[in-house]
Write an enzyme that holds these catalytic residues in place. Structure first.
Site, mmCIF file in Angstrom:
data_model
loop_
_atom_site.group_PDB
_atom_site.id
_atom_site.type_symbol
_atom_site.label_atom_id
_atom_site.label_comp_id
_atom_site.label_asym_id
_atom_site.label_seq_id
_atom_site.Cartn_x
_atom_site.Cartn_y
_atom_site.Cartn_z
ATOM 1 N N CYS A 17 37.949 0.938 -39.676
ATOM 2 C CA CYS A 17 36.660 1.446 -40.150
ATOM 3 C C CYS A 17 35.446 0.897 -39.410
ATOM 4 C CB CYS A 17 36.507 1.153 -41.646
ATOM 5 S SG CYS A 17 37.636 2.101 -42.639
ATOM 6 N N ARG A 70 44.968 -1.661 -35.652
ATOM 7 C CA ARG A 70 43.866 -0.893 -35.059
ATOM 8 C C ARG A 70 42.664 -1.782 -34.752
ATOM 9 N NH1 ARG A 70 43.757 4.185 -39.034
ATOM 10 N NH2 ARG A 70 44.727 2.656 -40.408
#
Ligand code: UDX
Length: 432
Positions: free
Chosen positions: A263, A331
């Site tokens: 995010c 990620r």
């Protein structure tokens, strides 16, 4: 109520499972048939503490369904949540909305009675307007309302964050949709979460603003940590002193490696892009992105200096490689650029992570996964504490490494420098 969650990633799956646990009937839909088959066998594709138990319980009670049949799920539902990914577009900062619009174009053909369409995916301001435009015929017939309901859950804490959020944001100008969504969220709001009905565009922007502000807090303390290192101050004291001011708040003031995850990096970039589209220079967010990128190189420079600029054949152990603990997610983990660089410099790297071996490092010739902390640490020249898993908080390094002259670079400030000094261990932290 009857709900359809489209997309079984972090947000879709956790929200779907938790909504079913509140007594709703939930259809979780995904195009990936293998994923749906696994979920139907009770296999959870993500590492999230507590999720599997709640999923199995509600599946057994026939409140939770996993399917690839979008038509059936939509027709059986009152509220449709779009929870597909909005990754960064290749060679640009902007959020790629193709998955969102693909879903909307499918919905166009499937809706014949009133449904609320909710974007839970993080989407740029005015996406709701675009969705409404695509579904204009349905809107004119009053068959849909398009709402933005951003989700603020964190990986590793997802169930608690979903069940006890600080706030629930419902972005809609429709009274009817607001009333229905408020009653859906009532069991959560009752437990003292605040509920806000905002404009749809406002809700869309709140999500980017929140993530970018948290990223700003982290980058701020990380830059101060650099100053602390040079001025003989412990950054933990600064975080504590600053954070005790309620106007500032003590959370997200832990200095460490560059922030990562699915995010913050993507959403800060997207917010800059949104600013550009509206001809607004978001210079603070731009600086945050630049500062976070620079941090990856800066910490590698520190590794080099800790090893006296002699990297070749040095045995380096990474404890933790995920972007944060209690997740298997890699990620934008800062371990990726660090390990790639050290591999190229012919360091011999062992890593251990409680969430297992990582595909990102499989083909690197100098990088090996160890199946235990003990085997990872044996004979290391330098231990890098990269991720603050609980497993790494009470280690006896002398016993583990079994040689003298090793060094520790604690990127999460888990250990007390004075205690390390007393033990005669060469210890380096962040901002201290
Ligand atoms: C974040 C937001 O917190 C959440 O509200 C949103 O819905 C999704 O993005 P998440 O990516 O799961 O959640 O992780 P988070 O706990 O926020 O951590 C993000 C990164 O910031 C990690 O790399 C973490 O190590 C780093 N971080 C966090 C710090 O370096 N210092 C801190 O004080 C806090």
């Amino acid at each position: 109520m009857k709900l359809c969650m489209i997309g079984t990633g972090y947000v879709g799956l956790v929200s779907g499972v938790c909504f079913s646990d509140l007594g709703n009937t939930v259809y979780c839909v995904d195009k990936d048939i293998n994923k749906i088959n696994s979920l139907n066998k009770g296999v959870v594709p993500i590492y999230e503490p507590g999720l599997e138990e709640i999923l199995k319980k509600n599946y057994k009670q026939k409140r939770l369904f996993f399917t690839s049949n979008l038509k059936k799920a939509v027709q059986n539902s009152d509220i449709i949540f779009i929870c597909v990914g909005t990754p960064t577009k290749k060679n640009s900062n902007s959020a790629d909305l193709k998955y969102v619009f693909n879903v909307v174009n499918e919905l166009k053909k499937l809706i014949s009675s009133y449904k609320i369409i909710v974007t839970k995916s993080t989407v740029p301001v005015t996406t709701g307007d675009k969705i409404e435009k695509i579904l204009n015929n349905l809107r004119k017939k009053k068959l849909i309302d398009v709402v933005s309901n951003p989700e603020f859950l964190r990986e590793g804490e997802a169930i608690r964050d979903f069940t006890y959020p600080d706030r629930v944001i419902i972005g809609t100008e429709s009274r009817k949709a607001n009333k229905i969504l408020k009653s859906l969220y009532m069991p959560i709001i009752k437990k003292s979460s605040r509920y806000f009905n905002t404009s749809r565009r406002g809700a869309e922007l709140i999500k980017y603003a929140s993530n970018s502000f948290l990223a700003t807090k982290i980058s701020f303390i990380n830059e101060l940590a650099n100053l602390c290192e040079k001025s003989g101050v412990d950054v933990k004291d600064v975080s504590l002193g600053m954070g005790s001011d309620q106007r500032i708040g003590d959370r997200f003031l832990r200095a460490g490696p560059a922030y990562g995850g699915s995010c913050f990096p993507k959403d800060t970039r997207a917010l800059i892009d949104i600013g550009n589209k509206f001809k607004t220079d978001l210079s603070i967010v731009k600086s945050v992105v630049a500062s976070n990128n620079a941090r990856k190189t800066l910490l590698l420079e520190r590794v080099k200096s800790i090893l006296n600029n002699k990297l070749k054949n040095k045995k380096i152990t990474f404890l933790g490689v995920t972007f944060k603990p209690n997740t298997d997610d890699m990620r934008e983990a800062s371990s990726i650029p660090m390990i790639n660089y050290l591999n190229k410099k012919n360091c011999k790297i062992n890593y251990y992570d409680p969430s297992g071996e990582k595909i990102e490092f499989k083909n690197l010739k100098n990088v090996k996964f160890s199946t235990s902390i003990t085997s990872a640490c044996l004979n290391a020249d330098l231990i890098i504490l990269h991720t603050e898993w609980n497993d790494f908080k009470l280690l006896n390094f002398k016993k583990l490494i079994n040689k003298s002259n090793f060094k520790i670079f604690d990127m999460r400030n888990l250990y007390d420098p004075l205690k390390m000094k007393k033990l005669n261990i060469k210890y380096f932290g962040i901002g201290r």
